[in-house]
Write a protein that holds these residues in place. Structure first.
Motif, PDB file in Angstrom:
ATOM      1  N   THR A   1     -12.310-103.832   1.683  1.00  0.00           N
ATOM      2  CA  THR A   1     -12.730-102.429   1.627  1.00  0.00           C
ATOM      3  C   THR A   1     -14.081-102.243   2.311  1.00  0.00           C
TER       4      THR A   1
ATOM      5  N   ASP B   1      -5.883 -98.163   2.889  1.00  0.00           N
ATOM      6  CA  ASP B   1      -6.355 -99.168   1.922  1.00  0.00           C
ATOM      7  C   ASP B   1      -5.711 -98.896   0.558  1.00  0.00           C
TER       8      ASP B   1
ATOM      9  N   GLU C   1      -5.945 -97.338  -3.665  1.00  0.00           N
ATOM     10  CA  GLU C   1      -6.290 -98.262  -4.757  1.00  0.00           C
ATOM     11  C   GLU C   1      -7.449 -97.792  -5.604  1.00  0.00           C
TER      12      GLU C   1
END
Ligand SMILES: Nc1ncnc2c1ncn2[C@@H]1O[C@H](COP(=O)(O)OP(=O)(O)O)[C@@H](O)[C@H]1O
Ligand SMILES: [Mg+2]
Length: 347
Positions: free
Chosen positions: A103, A202, A127
């Motif tokens: 990330t 992501d 996420e």
């Protein structure tokens, strides 16, 4: 583009997409007329009648080969290990276990685009919530991405709330109920809205939990086509840690143009040796200052990168106050230096 396009045939050639504006019209198509003429084959004793033979026709329009354009990630040390930067408009897999720095790497890629290269970005969060991402980046690195959202240069697309069935206060959000069609549509809208050139998803793991292999492959292929058609350089984040799940790994790697893998392990600190080495160089006592301590060792590698030369080594990297910094000197060289140093000690 409609999502109904999915059933249309398309080229599997990963290099098929080219921005038409990049074509160099000043160069004429290659001259194919110098092939041996039909006449020149005659009288060579072959004994067959080739009077019907048609020389191959030169294609009317064949784009001239272009030097691939690269974009700078701006992550110190990284562009050097991928031959000078990522190739523009391509889709890359960023893989590694939880906590490896995926990330942070992705955010730095987007943040540098905004702050250094005048390239807008879309960050799709599956996420963590957009607010968590903003807070983490601000607290860890002082990166205030909200400023760039306000100015319309960046969009964080909330794709987690609807997946979890929660309400969202975000401006850009995948509506409930969460479907892949809705996700793809919102990604496209976000890219168009801020004219993004850099995109991060992501992560794929969140989606892959609910999908079959076939659906996941189809999703990634469609996503890749959309991203390329908009001229975006993209990082697809994957938590795939190792080779234990071959099937899923194959799905992702099949489609992407390149792969960056992050590793992190707990290792004996080498700082004791480094201190020793320094002391030795400075002529100090070698007995002092040696200590053993476990520390997190982070490494990055490029298992695959189409269309460019790249490093084949494991490179150490650190996460510091400015984000990720890759040591472009390969790990192997450092080990060699330590071995030589140890050998000298034995002498
Ligand atoms: N300011 C910082 N300095 C050093 N390390 C940090 C900093 N901020 C985060 N980290 C490290 O980065 C890790 C998280 O990285 P992250 O990119 O969220 O991992 P991933 O997305 O791969 O799960 C944290 O566990 C922490 O070890
Ligand atoms: Mg993460």
């Amino acid at each position: 583009m409609s999502y109904d396009d999915q059933n249309q045939p398309y080229s599997n050639d990963p290099y098929a997409y080219q921005d038409p504006s990049q074509y160099d019209t000043s160069q004429q198509p290659q001259d194919y007329t110098n092939y041996p003429s039909q006449d020149s084959y005659q009288g060579q004793g072959q004994g067959y009648d080739n009077s019907q033979y048609q020389a191959p026709q030169a294609p009317e329009q064949r784009p001239s080969l272009q030097q691939l354009q690269r974009i700078q990630s701006g992550i110190p040390g990284f562009d050097q290990i991928v031959g000078g930067g990522l190739i523009r408009d391509r889709v890359y897999l960023l893989a590694g276990p939880a906590g490896a720095g995926k990330t942070i790497f992705s955010s730095q890629f987007i943040y540098n685009g905004l702050t250094k290269f005048n390239e807008n970005g879309v960050y799709v969060v599956l996420e963590e919530t957009p607010q968590q991402l903003r807070e983490n980046l601000f607290n860890s690195f002082n990166w205030n991405i909200g400023t760039y959202e306000d100015s319309g240069n960046m969009i964080i697309l909330d794709a987690i709330s609807s997946r979890l069935g929660l309400a969202s206060q975000e401006r850009f959000v995948v509506p409930r109920p969460f479907t892949l069609e809705a996700l793809l549509y919102e990604i496209q809208t976000a890219i168009q809205t801020c004219q993004a050139r850099r995109v991060v998803i992501d992560s794929l793991d969140a989606m892959s939990l609910e999908l079959t292999q076939v659906d996941l492959r189809s999703l990634i292929q469609r996503l890749t086509m959309i991203l390329k058609s908009f001229g975006c350089t993209t990082l697809l984040v994957s938590g795939q840690a190792d080779n234990s799940n071959q099937g899923r790994k194959a799905v992702e790697e099949y489609v992407v143009d390149g792969m960056v893998r992050l590793h992190h392990t707990l290792e004996e600190s080498v700082s004791g040796e480094t201190t020793l080495e320094q002391n030795a160089l400075e002529g100090n006592s070698l007995e002092e200052d040696s200590f053993a301590m476990k520390m997190r060792s982070r490494k990055i590698e490029i298992p695959k990168m189409r269309g460019t030369s790249h490093s084949h080594y494991l490179h150490p990297f650190v996460i510091g106050e400015q984000g990720i910094e890759v040591k472009s000197e390969p790990e192997v060289t450092k080990r060699l230096r330590r071995a030589i140093f140890k050998a000298k000690q034995v002498d």
